[in-house]
Design a protein around this motif. Structure first.
Motif, mmCIF file in Angstrom:
data_model
loop_
_atom_site.group_PDB
_atom_site.id
_atom_site.type_symbol
_atom_site.label_atom_id
_atom_site.label_comp_id
_atom_site.label_asym_id
_atom_site.label_seq_id
_atom_site.Cartn_x
_atom_site.Cartn_y
_atom_site.Cartn_z
ATOM 1 N N ASN A 1 93.063 73.167 42.235
ATOM 2 C CA ASN A 1 92.825 71.726 42.151
ATOM 3 C C ASN A 1 92.674 71.311 40.695
ATOM 4 O O ASN A 1 91.911 71.931 39.945
ATOM 5 C CB ASN A 1 91.561 71.345 42.927
ATOM 6 C CG ASN A 1 91.634 71.756 44.383
ATOM 7 O OD1 ASN A 1 92.711 71.768 44.975
ATOM 8 N ND2 ASN A 1 90.495 72.081 44.977
ATOM 9 N N CYS B 1 93.154 62.990 41.355
ATOM 10 C CA CYS B 1 93.553 64.365 41.634
ATOM 11 C C CYS B 1 95.009 64.521 41.215
ATOM 12 O O CYS B 1 95.911 63.961 41.847
ATOM 13 C CB CYS B 1 93.379 64.688 43.117
ATOM 14 S SG CYS B 1 93.885 66.361 43.553
ATOM 15 N N PHE C 1 86.997 67.903 49.688
ATOM 16 C CA PHE C 1 88.227 68.530 50.174
ATOM 17 C C PHE C 1 87.909 69.530 51.283
ATOM 18 O O PHE C 1 88.639 69.631 52.276
ATOM 19 C CB PHE C 1 88.933 69.225 49.011
ATOM 20 C CG PHE C 1 90.305 69.743 49.332
ATOM 21 C CD1 PHE C 1 91.297 68.895 49.801
ATOM 22 C CD2 PHE C 1 90.610 71.085 49.166
ATOM 23 C CE1 PHE C 1 92.572 69.374 50.099
ATOM 24 C CE2 PHE C 1 91.870 71.567 49.457
ATOM 25 C CZ PHE C 1 92.852 70.719 49.927
ATOM 26 N N HIS D 1 96.931 64.596 51.575
ATOM 27 C CA HIS D 1 95.509 64.350 51.320
ATOM 28 C C HIS D 1 95.284 63.925 49.868
ATOM 29 O O HIS D 1 94.462 63.044 49.602
ATOM 30 C CB HIS D 1 94.709 65.610 51.632
ATOM 31 C CG HIS D 1 93.236 65.449 51.396
ATOM 32 N ND1 HIS D 1 92.387 64.900 52.328
ATOM 33 C CD2 HIS D 1 92.458 65.736 50.311
ATOM 34 C CE1 HIS D 1 91.154 64.870 51.834
ATOM 35 N NE2 HIS D 1 91.173 65.369 50.621
ATOM 36 N N ARG D 2 95.991 64.526 48.941
ATOM 37 C CA ARG D 2 95.852 64.178 47.526
ATOM 38 C C ARG D 2 96.227 62.717 47.277
ATOM 39 O O ARG D 2 95.511 61.977 46.580
ATOM 40 C CB ARG D 2 96.733 65.084 46.670
ATOM 41 C CG ARG D 2 96.571 64.890 45.169
ATOM 42 C CD ARG D 2 97.584 65.708 44.397
ATOM 43 N NE ARG D 2 98.916 65.135 44.526
ATOM 44 C CZ ARG D 2 99.390 64.167 43.727
ATOM 45 N NH1 ARG D 2 98.649 63.661 42.764
ATOM 46 N NH2 ARG D 2 100.614 63.703 43.915
ATOM 47 N N TYR E 1 93.603 60.450 48.794
ATOM 48 C CA TYR E 1 92.385 60.490 47.976
ATOM 49 C C TYR E 1 92.521 59.571 46.758
ATOM 50 O O TYR E 1 91.611 58.826 46.422
ATOM 51 C CB TYR E 1 92.127 61.926 47.531
ATOM 52 C CG TYR E 1 90.928 62.100 46.623
ATOM 53 C CD1 TYR E 1 89.663 62.313 47.149
ATOM 54 C CD2 TYR E 1 91.070 62.068 45.236
ATOM 55 C CE1 TYR E 1 88.563 62.476 46.327
ATOM 56 C CE2 TYR E 1 89.977 62.233 44.399
ATOM 57 C CZ TYR E 1 88.735 62.441 44.957
ATOM 58 O OH TYR E 1 87.638 62.595 44.129
#
Length: 268
Positions: free
Chosen positions: A132, A141, A217, A240-241, A244
């Motif tokens: 990450n 992110c 996460f 998801h990134r 986010y």
């Protein structure tokens, strides 16, 4: 296990018992502790505003979008939907390693990138390793690299891919893992002019931004998704990134999302 505390949840349980297991309503009510008159009473229709609120349950985002709504009302609807509230966490204040020595803090986008690893596994028990990368100023992110393993050369490849999209960072904040203290990565940082900010061993709270991301996460992705393969893990992690960065608001940034912070800084 556990109790069905609200009448609405008991109502749903009675319906499931009746439809799936062909249990009579009388027996289903007895098993769930639901009064039969309550079960038979028609559910009052929710008004339009309540239905809109159920689709947008984040209090800060509601306020930013112009909703005049009390946080208690949002909390009540949150409970009615059966959503879990985040558990309160004790925060540790970061202390400089050298007493009065000040720790490096990001002052603008891409000043400091924070990097860390997380581990999980696919359904067949094989290891997944997540790299990450977080921009500390905007909380964006930048990357979630997913692989069975990740060595120093893979870390370098990930950073070089990011440099095609973003300006180079001034510093990389990392722990003292073998991938980060490897000569290959140190030589790359020296050649590219990027400094390294290693945190003291056993002090994860001195890398707070990526640790905060790691916790969310884990709670919102790794503990929920059953990952069948490496390719599925890569696809879902990237989704998801993006979510986010676009949708996740931060209290430290006045309820703005990472993308909003970055856009407003560029506009200013």
């Amino acid at each position: 296990r556990g109790k069905l505390l609200s009448p609405e949840r008991r109502r749903r349980a009675v319906v499931v018992l009746h439809d799936r297991f062909r249990v009579s309503q009388r027996r289903a009510c007895r098993l769930t502790g639901q009064h039969r008159n309550t079960q038979r009473r028609p559910v009052p229709p929710a008004d339009i505003e309540e239905q809109k609120l159920k689709r947008r349950l984040v209090y800060r985002r509601l306020r930013l979008d112009g909703w005049s709504v009390n946080h208690k009302r949002v909390h009540r609807i949150w409970r009615e939907e059966g959503l879990q509230r985040p558990l309160p966490r004790k925060r540790k204040r970061s202390r400089p390693a050298g007493g009065s020595k000040e720790l490096l803090r990001s002052e603008y986008p891409h000043h400091v990138w924070a990097i860390d690893f997380q581990f999980d596994q696919t359904m067949n028990g094989r290891t997944l390793k997540f790299l990450n990368v977080i921009d500390e100023f905007s909380r964006v992110c930048l990357a979630i690299r997913v692989g069975r393993r990740c060595k120093a050369v893979d870390v370098i490849d990930t950073i070089e891919e990011l440099l095609k999209l973003y300006p180079p960072p001034t510093h990389l904040r990392m722990d003292n893992g073998p991938e980060f203290i490897a000569h290959a990565l140190q030589e790359w940082c020296t050649g590219s002019g990027t400094g390294t900010a290693y945190i003291p061993p056993g002090s994860p709270w001195e890398n707070p931004f990526v640790e905060s991301f790691n916790g969310r996460f884990r709670d919102e992705f790794l503990n929920i998704e059953l990952l069948a393969s490496l390719q599925e893990a890569k696809l879902l992690a990237e989704q998801h990134r993006i979510e986010y960065n676009v949708c996740r608001s931060h209290s430290a940034r006045q309820g703005r999302t990472p993308l909003e912070v970055l856009q407003q800084w560029k506009a200013a």
